[in-house]
Write a protein that holds these residues in place. Sequence first.
Motif, PDB file in Angstrom:
ATOM      1  N   LEU A   1       7.809  -0.813   6.571  1.00 21.95           N
ATOM      2  CA  LEU A   1       7.256   0.440   6.089  1.00 21.95           C
ATOM      3  C   LEU A   1       8.347   1.490   6.011  1.00 21.95           C
ATOM      4  CD1 LEU A   1       5.409   2.384   8.934  1.00 21.95           C
ATOM      5  CD2 LEU A   1       6.992   0.489   9.362  1.00 21.95           C
ATOM      6  N   ASN A   2       8.048   2.554   5.308  1.00 27.35           N
ATOM      7  CA  ASN A   2       8.957   3.693   5.266  1.00 27.35           C
ATOM      8  C   ASN A   2       8.243   4.854   4.600  1.00 27.35           C
ATOM      9  OD1 ASN A   2      11.334   5.218   5.545  1.00 27.35           O
ATOM     10  ND2 ASN A   2      12.602   3.445   5.063  1.00 27.35           N
ATOM     11  N   GLY A   3       8.934   5.966   4.554  1.00 25.56           N
ATOM     12  CA  GLY A   3       8.438   7.151   3.871  1.00 25.56           C
ATOM     13  C   GLY A   3       9.623   7.964   3.413  1.00 25.56           C
ATOM     14  N   SER A   4       9.411   8.880   2.487  1.00 22.15           N
ATOM     15  CA  SER A   4      10.506   9.723   2.021  1.00 22.15           C
ATOM     16  C   SER A   4       9.954  11.009   1.438  1.00 22.15           C
ATOM     17  CB  SER A   4      11.360   8.992   0.973  1.00 22.15           C
ATOM     18  OG  SER A   4      10.625   8.764  -0.212  1.00 22.15           O
ATOM     19  N   THR A   5      10.807  12.015   1.398  1.00 23.48           N
ATOM     20  CA  THR A   5      10.471  13.278   0.767  1.00 23.48           C
ATOM     21  C   THR A   5      11.346  13.423  -0.465  1.00 23.48           C
ATOM     22  OG1 THR A   5      10.109  14.196   2.977  1.00 23.48           O
ATOM     23  CG2 THR A   5      10.155  15.740   1.150  1.00 23.48           C
ATOM     24  N   ARG A   6      10.734  13.729  -1.593  1.00 24.98           N
ATOM     25  CA  ARG A   6      11.470  13.859  -2.854  1.00 24.98           C
ATOM     26  C   ARG A   6      11.258  15.257  -3.426  1.00 24.98           C
ATOM     27  NH1 ARG A   6      12.562   8.645  -4.685  1.00 24.98           N
ATOM     28  NH2 ARG A   6      12.337   7.197  -2.951  1.00 24.98           N
ATOM     29  N   PHE A   7      11.745  15.471  -4.635  1.00 20.84           N
ATOM     30  CA  PHE A   7      11.584  16.778  -5.258  1.00 20.84           C
ATOM     31  C   PHE A   7      10.111  17.175  -5.361  1.00 20.84           C
ATOM     32  CE2 PHE A   7      15.837  15.788  -6.949  1.00 20.84           C
ATOM     33  CZ  PHE A   7      16.479  16.984  -6.687  1.00 20.84           C
TER      34      PHE A   7
ATOM     35  N   GLY B   1       9.140  -1.171  -6.613  1.00 20.16           N
ATOM     36  CA  GLY B   1       9.499  -0.317  -7.731  1.00 20.16           C
ATOM     37  C   GLY B   1       8.317  -0.093  -8.663  1.00 20.16           C
ATOM     38  N   ARG B   2       7.501  -1.113  -8.836  1.00 17.81           N
ATOM     39  CA  ARG B   2       6.289  -0.996  -9.650  1.00 17.81           C
ATOM     40  C   ARG B   2       5.338   0.029  -9.027  1.00 17.81           C
ATOM     41  NH1 ARG B   2       2.676  -6.179 -11.391  1.00 17.81           N
ATOM     42  NH2 ARG B   2       4.776  -6.828 -11.979  1.00 17.81           N
ATOM     43  N   ALA B   3       5.142  -0.067  -7.724  1.00 15.66           N
ATOM     44  CA  ALA B   3       4.259   0.871  -7.032  1.00 15.66           C
ATOM     45  C   ALA B   3       4.761   2.307  -7.177  1.00 15.66           C
ATOM     46  CB  ALA B   3       4.150   0.497  -5.556  1.00 15.66           C
ATOM     47  N   ASP B   4       6.068   2.488  -7.144  1.00 18.68           N
ATOM     48  CA  ASP B   4       6.645   3.819  -7.275  1.00 18.68           C
ATOM     49  C   ASP B   4       6.359   4.416  -8.648  1.00 18.68           C
ATOM     50  OD1 ASP B   4       8.427   6.062  -6.547  1.00 18.68           O
ATOM     51  OD2 ASP B   4       9.755   5.190  -8.042  1.00 18.68           O
ATOM     52  N   LEU B   5       6.581   3.642  -9.705  1.00 17.96           N
ATOM     53  CA  LEU B   5       6.345   4.155 -11.049  1.00 17.96           C
ATOM     54  C   LEU B   5       4.850   4.401 -11.295  1.00 17.96           C
ATOM     55  CD1 LEU B   5       8.807   2.086 -13.291  1.00 17.96           C
ATOM     56  CD2 LEU B   5       9.124   4.348 -12.281  1.00 17.96           C
ATOM     57  N   LEU B   6       4.014   3.479 -10.876  1.00 14.93           N
ATOM     58  CA  LEU B   6       2.576   3.658 -11.056  1.00 14.93           C
ATOM     59  C   LEU B   6       2.085   4.910 -10.332  1.00 14.93           C
ATOM     60  CD1 LEU B   6       1.374  -0.036 -10.592  1.00 14.93           C
ATOM     61  CD2 LEU B   6       1.241   1.293 -12.709  1.00 14.93           C
TER      62      LEU B   6
ATOM     63  N   VAL C   1       0.870  -1.171   0.000  1.00  9.43           N
ATOM     64  CA  VAL C   1       0.000   0.000   0.000  1.00  9.43           C
ATOM     65  C   VAL C   1       0.908   1.222   0.000  1.00  9.43           C
ATOM     66  CG1 VAL C   1      -1.732   1.329   1.264  1.00  9.43           C
ATOM     67  CG2 VAL C   1      -1.860  -1.179   1.210  1.00  9.43           C
ATOM     68  N   ALA C   2       0.760   2.064  -1.012  1.00  9.59           N
ATOM     69  CA  ALA C   2       1.593   3.258  -1.131  1.00  9.59           C
ATOM     70  C   ALA C   2       0.693   4.472  -1.310  1.00  9.59           C
ATOM     71  CB  ALA C   2       2.548   3.131  -2.330  1.00  9.59           C
ATOM     72  N   VAL C   3       0.991   5.529  -0.569  1.00  9.35           N
ATOM     73  CA  VAL C   3       0.277   6.789  -0.710  1.00  9.35           C
ATOM     74  C   VAL C   3       1.281   7.874  -1.049  1.00  9.35           C
ATOM     75  CG1 VAL C   3      -1.264   8.476   0.353  1.00  9.35           C
ATOM     76  CG2 VAL C   3      -1.478   6.043   0.947  1.00  9.35           C
ATOM     77  N   TYR C   4       1.074   8.533  -2.167  1.00  8.44           N
ATOM     78  CA  TYR C   4       1.954   9.600  -2.644  1.00  8.44           C
ATOM     79  C   TYR C   4       1.185  10.920  -2.609  1.00  8.44           C
ATOM     80  CZ  TYR C   4       5.609   6.466  -4.450  1.00  8.44           C
ATOM     81  OH  TYR C   4       6.628   5.556  -4.567  1.00  8.44           O
ATOM     82  N   TYR C   5       1.752  11.904  -1.921  1.00  7.49           N
ATOM     83  CA  TYR C   5       1.145  13.229  -1.847  1.00  7.49           C
ATOM     84  C   TYR C   5       1.929  14.196  -2.729  1.00  7.49           C
ATOM     85  CZ  TYR C   5      -1.463  11.481   2.198  1.00  7.49           C
ATOM     86  OH  TYR C   5      -2.293  10.759   3.018  1.00  7.49           O
ATOM     87  N   ASN C   6       1.211  15.020  -3.445  1.00  9.18           N
ATOM     88  CA  ASN C   6       1.832  15.932  -4.410  1.00  9.18           C
ATOM     89  C   ASN C   6       2.402  17.170  -3.709  1.00  9.18           C
ATOM     90  OD1 ASN C   6       2.638  16.894  -6.906  1.00  9.18           O
ATOM     91  ND2 ASN C   6       0.656  17.837  -7.355  1.00  9.18           N
TER      92      ASN C   6
ATOM     93  N   ASN D   1       6.076  10.430   0.054  1.00 10.82           N
ATOM     94  CA  ASN D   1       5.402   9.139  -0.060  1.00 10.82           C
ATOM     95  C   ASN D   1       5.553   8.302   1.195  1.00 10.82           C
ATOM     96  OD1 ASN D   1       8.173   8.561  -0.488  1.00 10.82           O
ATOM     97  ND2 ASN D   1       7.655   6.701  -1.576  1.00 10.82           N
ATOM     98  N   TYR D   2       4.609   7.390   1.345  1.00  9.54           N
ATOM     99  CA  TYR D   2       4.576   6.450   2.469  1.00  9.54           C
ATOM    100  C   TYR D   2       4.169   5.090   1.914  1.00  9.54           C
ATOM    101  CZ  TYR D   2       4.253  10.980   4.723  1.00  9.54           C
ATOM    102  OH  TYR D   2       4.481  12.286   5.090  1.00  9.54           O
ATOM    103  N   PHE D   3       4.796   4.035   2.394  1.00 11.21           N
ATOM    104  CA  PHE D   3       4.421   2.713   1.894  1.00 11.21           C
ATOM    105  C   PHE D   3       4.559   1.674   2.989  1.00 11.21           C
ATOM    106  CE2 PHE D   3       8.996   2.792   1.139  1.00 11.21           C
ATOM    107  CZ  PHE D   3       9.396   1.544   1.569  1.00 11.21           C
ATOM    108  N   GLU D   4       3.766   0.611   2.853  1.00 11.94           N
ATOM    109  CA  GLU D   4       3.833  -0.550   3.723  1.00 11.94           C
ATOM    110  C   GLU D   4       3.840  -1.805   2.860  1.00 11.94           C
ATOM    111  OE1 GLU D   4       2.196   2.897   4.944  1.00 11.94           O
ATOM    112  OE2 GLU D   4       0.682   1.458   4.237  1.00 11.94           O
TER     113      GLU D   4
END
Length: 462
Positions: A109-115, A400-405, A60-65, A119-122
């Motif tokens: 789980l983890n999370g990160s801040t990018r440009f 990696g699939r979840a990240d690209l999607l 489960v991945a949640v990406y915030y813009n 995102n957060y994922f489990e």
Amino acid sequence: MKETFMLFLFLALTFSGFSQEDKQQNEKYGEFHVPVEYYKLENGLKVVLSQDKTSPTVIVAVYYNIGFRIEPKDRTGFAHLFEHMMFQGSENLGKMEFIKLVQENGGVLNGSTRFDFTNYFEIVPANKLETMLWAEADRMKGLDITQANLTNQQGVVKNEVKVNVLNQPYGGFPWLDMPQYANTNWYNAHNFYGDLKDLDAANLEDVENFFNTYYSPNNAVLTVVGDFEPEQARKWIKEYFAEIPKADLPASPDISEPRQQEQKEFVKNDSLANKPAIAIAYNMPERNTPEYYAMGLLDQILIQGDNALLQKKLVDELGYTSNVSGGINYLGNMFNYNGPMQLMFDITYDSETSKEEVVKAVDEVMAEISENITPEMLNNALVKMRSQLYDELGGTFGLGRADLLSSFALFDDDPSRINNLEEKFKEVTPQLMEETISDYLRKTNRTILTVNPLLANNEKTN
């Protein structure tokens, strides 16, 4: 934050393979094919489902813009600070209980801040999908925003800056430094970790406004990858996310950069470094253009792998360094960003070698490639790119699939782009490669940053 995204990259590049169904589809299409179901809830939440029966796990991945370069001007480092705040408790989960919930159910789980996103994922056993959807929805509904939590995380982030940047040799080099030197637009060029005074100035009202604006469903993507039944997943997603209210989003800031017309050179003095280092960055073409895909192949030719031209020149032939590091987007990959970017590489080298010698060798490689893009070279780059894409898609149960999607849904409103990547690279011709080299690997489109070791200050000079 640095450990966070490094762990994410490690996970994303760990290969676990495709399912038998994927392999059969690959044979059918002649290239990889990822199952994609995409829809939106009425509150604007983008949802991506990608079934994969490889193992009895689900992501489960949640990406915030909201990311480093689109944070408010008077709140540098706020996007990263908020990444930490998301683990401080919500309506039904107390402080750090989200982490405990995942771990006690056999997950990571983890999370990160990018440009351009946070995102957060489990990754959990497949039978815990509903639990994770409930938990992510719980903190999307609202955080436990208290002064104690804010003060605590301000201290954590400030200490992270001190440990990972200010008190480390080559701290922030070049991933944090180069954007500040190569770009001119504040949004791309400010200190992404944040000025300590800005972090101190953040108050509860700032935190609440930030959350209510950027952590809304209409500013997010929810992606589920793994062993699940789509019909059941859709029911749970509707149950837990559909009633979360959307927000009025501010206009996106202008993050464009002017065309660079002169080479830029800077020196960073580093009292903790024991060897000089150099990073060279070339501004990228606009994302998704033909030249963008050509630069992706040039990355393979110049930087990636033992047979890369810079590796052969700087390591094998001249012995200036033991390794050439680099690529497109040091905080991820060439697909998961949405704005100006650089193709960059960096090395450390002995004091007996001069910066001028290193740059001269780089220029020789660039001159050689500008006159010698052969079909064989292009085909080899395509093979390497295809291998990298398979690694990305198959990594760690589909992370990696979840990240690209998630990235393609967030930035392009089209996660199915994942299935067109290989074709886009195949469309690149030797002529396009030569034109891209001429326009983007020119000296006047690059920034050179060197680390001067064993000096008593960290000031920028040019």
